[in-house]
Design a protein around this motif. Structure first.
Motif, PDB file in Angstrom:
ATOM      1  N   ASN A  87      72.075  36.172  73.247  1.00  0.00           N
ATOM      2  CA  ASN A  87      71.667  36.833  72.004  1.00  0.00           C
ATOM      3  C   ASN A  87      70.560  37.846  72.274  1.00  0.00           C
ATOM      4  N   ARG A  88      70.900  38.769  73.146  1.00  0.00           N
ATOM      5  CA  ARG A  88      70.052  39.902  73.562  1.00  0.00           C
ATOM      6  C   ARG A  88      68.916  39.518  74.506  1.00  0.00           C
ATOM      7  N   THR A  89      68.904  38.273  74.991  1.00  0.00           N
ATOM      8  CA  THR A  89      67.915  37.899  76.003  1.00  0.00           C
ATOM      9  C   THR A  89      68.643  37.556  77.293  1.00  0.00           C
ATOM     10  N   VAL A 114      73.082  39.805  79.517  1.00  0.00           N
ATOM     11  CA  VAL A 114      72.665  39.059  78.330  1.00  0.00           C
ATOM     12  C   VAL A 114      73.815  38.252  77.716  1.00  0.00           C
ATOM     13  N   LYS A 115      75.041  38.492  78.207  1.00  0.00           N
ATOM     14  CA  LYS A 115      76.189  37.737  77.712  1.00  0.00           C
ATOM     15  C   LYS A 115      77.336  37.860  78.701  1.00  0.00           C
ATOM     16  N   LYS A 127      78.059  41.697  79.013  1.00  0.00           N
ATOM     17  CA  LYS A 127      77.235  42.594  78.209  1.00  0.00           C
ATOM     18  C   LYS A 127      75.871  42.704  78.877  1.00  0.00           C
ATOM     19  N   SER A 129      71.782  44.353  79.088  1.00  0.00           N
ATOM     20  CA  SER A 129      70.631  44.534  78.210  1.00  0.00           C
ATOM     21  C   SER A 129      70.539  45.944  77.643  1.00  0.00           C
ATOM     22  N   GLY A 131      73.081  47.481  76.404  1.00  0.00           N
ATOM     23  CA  GLY A 131      74.140  47.591  75.410  1.00  0.00           C
ATOM     24  C   GLY A 131      75.529  47.838  75.975  1.00  0.00           C
TER      25      GLY A 131
END
Length: 147
Positions: A87-89, A114-115, A127, A129, A131
């Motif tokens: 979740n964006r971390t 981040v994912k 994914k 950091s 984007g």
């Protein structure tokens, strides 16, 4: 025409009945399969579990772990991770293919993963950091940037 409608309705009710068997329950860490417990201990030992969901369906059982810092992990019936979402971390990367890690390090040195999500036939979506979303095949070979 009525026979077609009746067959359609029968199929609809059969599928609806099967789908309604799905049950989500909250469980404890001790109730997770051993392979899932081991993964969490190895890669998320310092994270605090917020809750664990067991999603039992007709033909499979999936697990979702949500941590208090917002990160989430999903596992399939066999205890294999299917998605790790920061979740964006930043997420831990020791379980990610070396090919993927090397590609990200070489091509996007100022970013972090981040994912990561497993798709059909072993495809993996990553994914970053910044984007960007990258697609890799089952062997961890880069395929494309996904928009």
């Amino acid at each position: 025409m009525k026979k077609v409608q009746l067959k359609f309705l029968a199929a609809f009710f059969l599928l609806t009945g099967i789908g309604s068997y799905a049950q989500e329950t909250i469980i404890t860490k001790a109730e997770l399969p051993n392979v899932v417990q081991k993964f969490v201990l190895e890669h998320f030992s310092k994270s605090t579990v917020d809750y664990i969901k067991k999603d039992k369906e007709t033909f499979s059982t999936d697990y979702k772990i949500k941590f208090s810092d917002g990160r989430e992990i999903e596992f399939d019936s066999d205890g294999n991770w299917t998605e790790v979402d920061g979740n964006r971390t930043v997420i831990p990367t020791a379980f990610i293919s070396k090919n993927i890690l090397n590609h990200v390090k070489q091509k996007f040195p100022n970013t972090h993963i981040v994912k990561i999500e497993k798709g059909r036939f072993g495809k993996q979506d990553v994914k970053l950091s910044n984007g960007l979303e990258l697609e890799f095949n089952a062997q961890g070979e880069f395929k494309r940037i996904d928009d």
